[in-house]
Design a protein around this motif. Structure first.
Motif, PDB file in Angstrom:
ATOM      1  N   LEU A  32     -24.302  -5.529  22.471  1.00 23.56           N
ATOM      2  CA  LEU A  32     -25.260  -4.502  22.028  1.00 23.56           C
ATOM      3  C   LEU A  32     -24.559  -3.160  21.943  1.00 23.56           C
ATOM      4  O   LEU A  32     -24.011  -2.677  22.931  1.00 23.56           O
ATOM      5  N   SER A  33     -24.568  -2.559  20.755  1.00 24.24           N
ATOM      6  CA  SER A  33     -24.005  -1.213  20.615  1.00 24.24           C
ATOM      7  C   SER A  33     -25.010  -0.326  19.909  1.00 24.24           C
ATOM      8  O   SER A  33     -25.713  -0.780  18.994  1.00 24.24           O
ATOM      9  N   LEU A  34     -25.062   0.933  20.332  1.00 22.46           N
ATOM     10  CA  LEU A  34     -25.829   1.910  19.579  1.00 22.46           C
ATOM     11  C   LEU A  34     -25.203   2.017  18.185  1.00 22.46           C
ATOM     12  O   LEU A  34     -23.988   1.969  18.043  1.00 22.46           O
ATOM     13  N   SER A  35     -26.048   2.128  17.162  1.00 22.58           N
ATOM     14  CA  SER A  35     -25.531   2.278  15.807  1.00 22.58           C
ATOM     15  C   SER A  35     -26.395   3.311  15.098  1.00 22.58           C
ATOM     16  O   SER A  35     -27.589   3.420  15.376  1.00 22.58           O
ATOM     17  N   LEU A  36     -25.797   4.036  14.166  1.00 21.08           N
ATOM     18  CA  LEU A  36     -26.588   5.002  13.402  1.00 21.08           C
ATOM     19  C   LEU A  36     -27.551   4.264  12.481  1.00 21.08           C
ATOM     20  O   LEU A  36     -28.484   4.843  11.954  1.00 21.08           O
ATOM     21  N   LEU A  51     -24.846   9.611  19.583  1.00 23.39           N
ATOM     22  CA  LEU A  51     -23.888   9.100  18.595  1.00 23.39           C
ATOM     23  C   LEU A  51     -23.086   7.951  19.195  1.00 23.39           C
ATOM     24  O   LEU A  51     -22.654   8.028  20.347  1.00 23.39           O
ATOM     25  N   PRO A  52     -22.880   6.879  18.419  1.00 23.48           N
ATOM     26  CA  PRO A  52     -22.081   5.749  18.928  1.00 23.48           C
ATOM     27  C   PRO A  52     -20.623   6.141  19.125  1.00 23.48           C
ATOM     28  O   PRO A  52     -20.136   7.107  18.520  1.00 23.48           O
ATOM     29  N   ILE A  53     -19.930   5.356  19.946  1.00 20.04           N
ATOM     30  CA  ILE A  53     -18.495   5.561  20.208  1.00 20.04           C
ATOM     31  C   ILE A  53     -17.732   4.300  19.796  1.00 20.04           C
ATOM     32  O   ILE A  53     -18.216   3.196  19.996  1.00 20.04           O
ATOM     33  N   GLY A  54     -16.515   4.485  19.267  1.00 18.24           N
ATOM     34  CA  GLY A  54     -15.618   3.348  19.028  1.00 18.24           C
ATOM     35  C   GLY A  54     -15.542   2.935  17.569  1.00 18.24           C
ATOM     36  O   GLY A  54     -16.355   3.354  16.732  1.00 18.24           O
ATOM     37  N   GLY A  55     -14.552   2.082  17.241  1.00 13.72           N
ATOM     38  CA  GLY A  55     -14.403   1.513  15.904  1.00 13.72           C
ATOM     39  C   GLY A  55     -14.379   2.566  14.813  1.00 13.72           C
ATOM     40  O   GLY A  55     -13.650   3.555  14.881  1.00 13.72           O
ATOM     41  N   GLY A  56     -15.192   2.347  13.775  1.00 16.24           N
ATOM     42  CA  GLY A  56     -15.234   3.265  12.637  1.00 16.24           C
ATOM     43  C   GLY A  56     -15.683   4.663  13.026  1.00 16.24           C
ATOM     44  O   GLY A  56     -15.281   5.654  12.398  1.00 16.24           O
ATOM     45  N   TYR A  57     -16.515   4.766  14.058  1.00 14.02           N
ATOM     46  CA  TYR A  57     -16.955   6.099  14.500  1.00 14.02           C
ATOM     47  C   TYR A  57     -15.769   6.879  15.070  1.00 14.02           C
ATOM     48  O   TYR A  57     -15.655   8.087  14.878  1.00 14.02           O
ATOM     49  N   PHE A  58     -14.885   6.171  15.779  1.00 15.94           N
ATOM     50  CA  PHE A  58     -13.679   6.809  16.334  1.00 15.94           C
ATOM     51  C   PHE A  58     -12.799   7.349  15.206  1.00 15.94           C
ATOM     52  O   PHE A  58     -12.254   8.445  15.294  1.00 15.94           O
ATOM     53  N   ARG A  59     -12.695   6.562  14.107  1.00 14.00           N
ATOM     54  CA  ARG A  59     -11.888   7.014  12.967  1.00 14.00           C
ATOM     55  C   ARG A  59     -12.545   8.184  12.242  1.00 14.00           C
ATOM     56  O   ARG A  59     -11.879   9.082  11.747  1.00 14.00           O
ATOM     57  N   ARG A  81     -16.601   2.979   5.337  1.00 18.34           N
ATOM     58  CA  ARG A  81     -16.654   2.346   6.659  1.00 18.34           C
ATOM     59  C   ARG A  81     -15.346   1.667   7.021  1.00 18.34           C
ATOM     60  O   ARG A  81     -14.905   1.694   8.165  1.00 18.34           O
ATOM     61  N   HIS A  82     -14.718   1.019   6.037  1.00 24.90           N
ATOM     62  CA  HIS A  82     -13.553   0.206   6.381  1.00 24.90           C
ATOM     63  C   HIS A  82     -12.237   0.992   6.347  1.00 24.90           C
ATOM     64  O   HIS A  82     -11.344   0.721   7.152  1.00 24.90           O
ATOM     65  N   TYR A  83     -12.127   1.946   5.437  1.00 25.83           N
ATOM     66  CA  TYR A  83     -10.809   2.563   5.239  1.00 25.83           C
ATOM     67  C   TYR A  83     -10.681   4.000   5.746  1.00 25.83           C
ATOM     68  O   TYR A  83      -9.577   4.518   5.834  1.00 25.83           O
ATOM     69  N   MET A  84     -11.791   4.624   6.086  1.00 23.77           N
ATOM     70  CA  MET A  84     -11.709   6.029   6.507  1.00 23.77           C
ATOM     71  C   MET A  84     -10.850   6.189   7.774  1.00 23.77           C
ATOM     72  O   MET A  84     -11.065   5.494   8.761  1.00 23.77           O
ATOM     73  N   GLY A  85      -9.873   7.070   7.713  1.00 29.04           N
ATOM     74  CA  GLY A  85      -9.119   7.460   8.909  1.00 29.04           C
ATOM     75  C   GLY A  85      -8.175   6.416   9.469  1.00 29.04           C
ATOM     76  O   GLY A  85      -7.679   6.561  10.588  1.00 29.04           O
ATOM     77  N   LEU A  86      -7.878   5.337   8.698  1.00 29.54           N
ATOM     78  CA  LEU A  86      -7.003   4.288   9.237  1.00 29.54           C
ATOM     79  C   LEU A  86      -5.643   4.843   9.673  1.00 29.54           C
ATOM     80  O   LEU A  86      -5.082   4.417  10.674  1.00 29.54           O
TER      81      LEU A  86
END
Ligand SMILES: [Zn+2]
Length: 280
Positions: free
Chosen positions: A150-154, A190-198, A245-250
């Motif tokens: 379970l993760s918070l998501s926007l 706001l969620p933390i991790g993954g795409g949000y981190f990027r 979602r997939h490529y931002m900030g890689l």
């Protein structure tokens, strides 16, 4: 473990197994793509070795079958291997029976490769939904001690009711829940991790994790995927939203992670549980 530490988790899957890619590629095309999971996973192992932390790696059974040496190296470096299922299928596409088969298959493969008892599970895309008591029954039946699905998501509206549902021990059968942390700005979470981190500036994730460490609402927890440290991965034409979602900030993930590791001490979920005397 001292009180300043947080939990670091990795979902070990290929770049083409991410949910936001699936709708844009045929199965035939996906089957022809080159594997790149070792690139990002080995970068993460190097970073963890350099900074001295440990992590939980939620590994897909189908990835472990093709890369057993990588999985053995994860364990040899002192990290935990847990299950991300056998195939990357969201829970709502499973029946209780198909989920049981998928989970038990992954546990058998991961257990055979690592020689460890697999005690943790994370669902594809944090896809736990309301009225899924069967989910916890299947976890329990397969010897799972903790869940992190379970993760918070926007884009998810029912996080709070799901969270109180999951904490109800009648429903979760005593299985511990480890959700990724979130940033509480008062007017918004706001969620933390993954795409949000990027997507975020570094300081925002650091602020949220420090807040979580200080307040101990839930265990402070971060997550990332190996493909998020692989800016040279093949690019696909996706919808504008999925492109973002997939490529931002890689290209900046690795630099940001170095900063995170130098600011926060991380441990695996198994170590966290043992330090809290939840599980012996
Ligand atoms: Zn995944």
């Amino acid at each position: 473990m001292n009180s300043s530490e947080a939990i670091f988790t990795v979902d070990v899957e290929e770049y083409f197994q991410a949910e936001n890619i699936q709708d844009s590629l045929s199965k035939q095309k996906i089957a022809s793509l080159p594997s790149r999971v070792e690139i990002g996973t080995r970068k993460l192992l190097d970073l963890l070795a350099h900074h001295g932390g440990t992590a939980t790696f939620f590994v897909l059974g189908c990835v472990a079958e093709k890369h057993p040496c990588l999985i053995k190296d994860i364990v040899q470096a002192g990290h935990e291997v847990a299950s991300h299922g056998y195939e990357h299928i969201p829970l709502h596409k499973h029946t209780p029976t198909s989920f049981d088969a998928d989970l038990s298959r992954s546990i058998k493969i991961l257990g055979d490769i690592t020689g460890q008892t697999i005690i943790g599970y994370r669902a594809t895309s944090f896809s736990i939904a309301p009225n899924m008591e069967w989910f916890f029954s299947v976890l329990k039946k397969n010897g799972i001690v903790y869940d992190s699905s379970l993760s918070l998501s926007l884009f998810r509206k029912n996080y709070r009711s799901l969270w109180s549902d999951i904490l109800s021990s009648q429903k979760n059968l005593g299985i511990l829940e480890f959700p990724p942390s979130y940033i509480n700005l008062g007017f918004i979470r706001l969620p933390i991790g993954g795409g949000y981190f990027r997507a975020y500036p570094y300081w925002l994730t650091k602020y949220g994790l420090s807040q979580s460490i200080a307040q101990r609402r839930t265990p402070p927890l971060f997550y990332i995927h190996p493909w998020e440290l692989d800016p040279s991965q093949p690019r696909f034409s996706l919808s504008p939203f999925n492109l973002m979602r997939h490529y931002m900030g890689l290209s900046s993930t690795e630099t940001k992670l170095k900063r995170l590791f130098s600011n926060i001490e991380f441990a695996s979920i198994r170590k966290y549980i043992m330090s809290q005397h939840y599980y012996a």
